[in-house]
Motif scaffolding. Structure first.
Motif, mmCIF file in Angstrom:
data_model
loop_
_atom_site.group_PDB
_atom_site.id
_atom_site.type_symbol
_atom_site.label_atom_id
_atom_site.label_comp_id
_atom_site.label_asym_id
_atom_site.label_seq_id
_atom_site.Cartn_x
_atom_site.Cartn_y
_atom_site.Cartn_z
ATOM 1 N N VAL B 19 0.846 -1.130 -0.096
ATOM 2 C CA VAL B 19 0.011 0.088 0.040
ATOM 3 C C VAL B 19 0.823 1.255 -0.118
ATOM 4 C CG1 VAL B 19 -1.698 1.347 1.433
ATOM 5 C CG2 VAL B 19 -1.795 -1.121 1.257
ATOM 6 N N LYS B 20 0.489 2.324 -0.859
ATOM 7 C CA LYS B 20 1.147 3.593 -1.058
ATOM 8 C C LYS B 20 0.427 4.628 -0.156
ATOM 9 C CE LYS B 20 3.958 4.375 -4.345
ATOM 10 N NZ LYS B 20 4.594 5.149 -5.698
ATOM 11 N N ILE B 21 1.086 5.394 0.446
ATOM 12 C CA ILE B 21 0.478 6.605 0.988
ATOM 13 C C ILE B 21 1.251 7.791 0.656
ATOM 14 C CG2 ILE B 21 -0.244 7.723 3.316
ATOM 15 C CD1 ILE B 21 -0.531 5.044 4.389
ATOM 16 N N GLU B 22 0.412 8.878 0.053
ATOM 17 C CA GLU B 22 1.203 9.813 -0.254
ATOM 18 C C GLU B 22 0.973 11.005 0.522
ATOM 19 O OE1 GLU B 22 0.728 9.535 -5.240
ATOM 20 O OE2 GLU B 22 -0.263 10.965 -4.401
ATOM 21 N N CYS B 23 2.050 11.935 0.814
ATOM 22 C CA CYS B 23 1.883 13.210 1.586
ATOM 23 C C CYS B 23 2.416 14.214 0.584
ATOM 24 C CB CYS B 23 2.826 12.968 2.871
ATOM 25 S SG CYS B 23 2.962 14.331 3.825
ATOM 26 N N ARG B 24 1.468 15.185 0.650
ATOM 27 C CA ARG B 24 2.085 16.486 -0.180
ATOM 28 C C ARG B 24 1.768 17.780 0.376
ATOM 29 N NH1 ARG B 24 1.807 15.172 -5.657
ATOM 30 N NH2 ARG B 24 0.881 13.292 -6.330
ATOM 31 N N SER B 25 2.881 18.649 0.137
ATOM 32 C CA SER B 25 2.623 20.055 0.695
ATOM 33 C C SER B 25 1.996 20.855 -0.448
ATOM 34 C CB SER B 25 4.054 20.579 1.073
ATOM 35 O OG SER B 25 4.885 20.400 0.072
ATOM 36 N N LEU B 26 0.736 21.315 -0.192
ATOM 37 C CA LEU B 26 -0.140 21.699 -1.331
ATOM 38 C C LEU B 26 0.646 23.451 -1.712
ATOM 39 C CD1 LEU B 26 -3.533 20.874 -0.633
ATOM 40 C CD2 LEU B 26 -1.629 19.529 -2.032
ATOM 41 N N MET B 45 4.425 7.887 17.054
ATOM 42 C CA MET B 45 5.552 7.295 16.984
ATOM 43 C C MET B 45 6.261 7.716 15.749
ATOM 44 S SD MET B 45 6.645 3.407 17.065
ATOM 45 C CE MET B 45 6.280 3.446 15.430
ATOM 46 N N LEU B 46 7.255 8.289 15.832
ATOM 47 C CA LEU B 46 8.016 9.127 14.808
ATOM 48 C C LEU B 46 8.688 7.486 13.977
ATOM 49 C CD1 LEU B 46 9.399 11.189 12.816
ATOM 50 C CD2 LEU B 46 11.156 11.099 14.291
ATOM 51 N N MET B 47 8.137 7.271 12.661
ATOM 52 C CA MET B 47 8.901 6.318 12.018
ATOM 53 C C MET B 47 10.053 6.539 11.444
ATOM 54 S SD MET B 47 5.284 4.746 10.321
ATOM 55 C CE MET B 47 6.174 3.613 9.671
ATOM 56 N N ALA B 48 10.064 7.892 10.617
ATOM 57 C CA ALA B 48 11.288 8.144 9.728
ATOM 58 C C ALA B 48 11.193 9.471 9.370
ATOM 59 C CB ALA B 48 11.364 7.080 8.590
ATOM 60 N N THR B 49 12.329 10.090 8.990
ATOM 61 C CA THR B 49 12.504 11.539 8.365
ATOM 62 C C THR B 49 12.843 11.411 6.912
ATOM 63 O OG1 THR B 49 13.337 12.411 10.689
ATOM 64 C CG2 THR B 49 13.679 13.627 8.740
ATOM 65 N N SER B 50 11.986 12.067 6.424
ATOM 66 C CA SER B 50 12.111 12.110 4.956
ATOM 67 C C SER B 50 12.736 13.225 4.377
ATOM 68 C CB SER B 50 10.772 11.763 4.488
ATOM 69 O OG SER B 50 10.748 12.119 2.834
ATOM 70 N N ASP B 65 13.066 -1.873 4.900
ATOM 71 C CA ASP B 65 12.600 -2.586 3.877
ATOM 72 C C ASP B 65 10.980 -2.681 3.814
ATOM 73 O OD1 ASP B 65 15.522 -4.725 4.101
ATOM 74 O OD2 ASP B 65 15.251 -2.726 2.992
ATOM 75 N N LYS B 66 10.569 -2.372 4.858
ATOM 76 C CA LYS B 66 9.041 -3.040 4.865
ATOM 77 C C LYS B 66 8.366 -1.439 4.698
ATOM 78 C CE LYS B 66 5.242 -4.873 7.712
ATOM 79 N NZ LYS B 66 4.739 -5.889 6.384
ATOM 80 N N PHE B 67 8.949 -0.470 5.294
ATOM 81 C CA PHE B 67 8.204 0.908 5.343
ATOM 82 C C PHE B 67 9.092 1.847 4.229
ATOM 83 C CE2 PHE B 67 4.922 0.201 8.410
ATOM 84 C CZ PHE B 67 5.384 -0.757 9.393
ATOM 85 N N LEU B 68 8.814 1.650 3.138
ATOM 86 C CA LEU B 68 9.767 2.392 2.047
ATOM 87 C C LEU B 68 9.029 3.813 2.010
ATOM 88 C CD1 LEU B 68 9.730 -0.339 -0.862
ATOM 89 C CD2 LEU B 68 11.346 -0.091 1.323
ATOM 90 N N ILE B 69 10.268 4.916 2.009
ATOM 91 C CA ILE B 69 10.042 6.139 2.038
ATOM 92 C C ILE B 69 10.661 6.816 0.868
ATOM 93 C CG2 ILE B 69 10.337 8.340 3.159
ATOM 94 C CD1 ILE B 69 9.511 6.786 5.840
ATOM 95 N N THR B 78 6.340 9.605 -0.223
ATOM 96 C CA THR B 78 5.353 8.658 -0.037
ATOM 97 C C THR B 78 6.033 7.553 0.731
ATOM 98 O OG1 THR B 78 6.708 7.671 -2.065
ATOM 99 C CG2 THR B 78 5.012 9.056 -2.510
ATOM 100 N N LEU B 79 4.959 6.970 1.399
ATOM 101 C CA LEU B 79 5.239 5.907 2.415
ATOM 102 C C LEU B 79 4.479 4.454 1.662
ATOM 103 C CD1 LEU B 79 5.944 4.367 5.204
ATOM 104 C CD2 LEU B 79 3.654 5.093 5.976
ATOM 105 N N THR B 80 5.491 3.644 1.584
ATOM 106 C CA THR B 80 4.939 2.394 0.890
ATOM 107 C C THR B 80 5.005 1.320 1.904
ATOM 108 O OG1 THR B 80 5.371 2.977 -1.157
ATOM 109 C CG2 THR B 80 4.949 0.658 -0.788
#
Lengths: 117, 117
Positions: B19-26, B45-50, B65-69, B78-80
């Motif tokens: 599943v892919k989740i998108e995050c956009r700054s508009l 809970m912070l997962m990662a800094t992109s 490898d499970k949470f691809l950013i 994007t977070l997959t």
């Protein structure tokens, strides 16, 4: 290390009464402090922040917070609660000494505010 | 004010799918975005800094490898969630900071609720 504590999981207050949501923090330097509000199934909305200057900070929707360095607290307050204020409130801190370059915030566990009509 | 949009808001998928989740700054450019995971009645809970154009920095205990950013542009991260399993069901929230330098203020997306069957 930086940390934030919100000692109350739940706060109930009658509509029209003043409300307080407590927050204490621990950082190595002078903190940057924030309050966010979260409504069900929504992201967080910024309420207010303390960076420097006046210890009493005013924010959105009539909320304010007072930075107390001696007590390492940053309690959120509102003089007169509304039913629509019912939500989950998060206190957050950033340690400006942290030079990682990431503008990361550490969040408390949240306090659920219920305003009773 | 700065707006961050997440898509999809809700997603249900079968176990083993990605599943892919998108995050956009508009309306602003975000060199740094953060991905959080929130369990029911718990804090973020912070997962990662992109960071745009570079590899994400993952927090301890988060499987990269499970949470691809991917942060391919200044307005999109994007977070997959790969090979999703029921334990990955959660509320995922992204945030972004503006490049204008407002200290510590993050803008949050509305969150994406993932349910893995």
């Amino acid at each position: 290390a930086q940390s934030v504590a919100q000692p109350e999981d739940q706060v109930n207050v009658a509509e029209g009464n003043p409300l307080t949501v407590k927050c204490t923090y621990s950082v190595s330097g002078n903190p940057y402090l924030f309050w966010y509000v979260q409504y069900p199934n929504r992201g967080l909305q910024f309420l207010l922040k303390y960076i420097t200057g006046d210890n009493l900070v005013k924010g959105s929707y009539g909320f304010e917070a007072e930075f107390n360095k001696s007590q390492t607290s940053f309690h959120l307050k509102k003089p007169s609660a509304l039913v629509s204020d019912s939500a989950l409130y998060f206190c957050a801190v950033r340690d400006p000494v942290d030079q990682t370059g990431a503008n990361n915030l550490f969040f408390g566990t949240g306090t659920r505010l219920t305003v009773i009509p | 004010g700065a707006v961050v949009s997440q898509h999809p808001s809700w997603v249900i998928c079968k176990s083993g799918t990605s599943v892919k989740i998108e995050c956009r700054s508009l309306d602003f450019q975000a060199t740094t975005m953060f991905w959080y995971r929130q369990f029911p009645k718990q804090s973020l809970m912070l997962m990662a800094t992109s960071n745009e154009g570079s590899k994400a920095t993952y927090e301890q205990g988060v499987e990269k490898d499970k949470f691809l950013i991917n942060h391919a542009s200044l307005t999109l991260s994007t977070l997959t969630v790969t090979s999703a399993h029921p334990e990955d069901s959660s509320f995922y929230i992204c945030s972004a900071q503006t490049t204008s330098g407002t200290v510590g203020e993050l803008f949050f997306g509305e969150g994406s609720r993932l349910t893995v069957l």
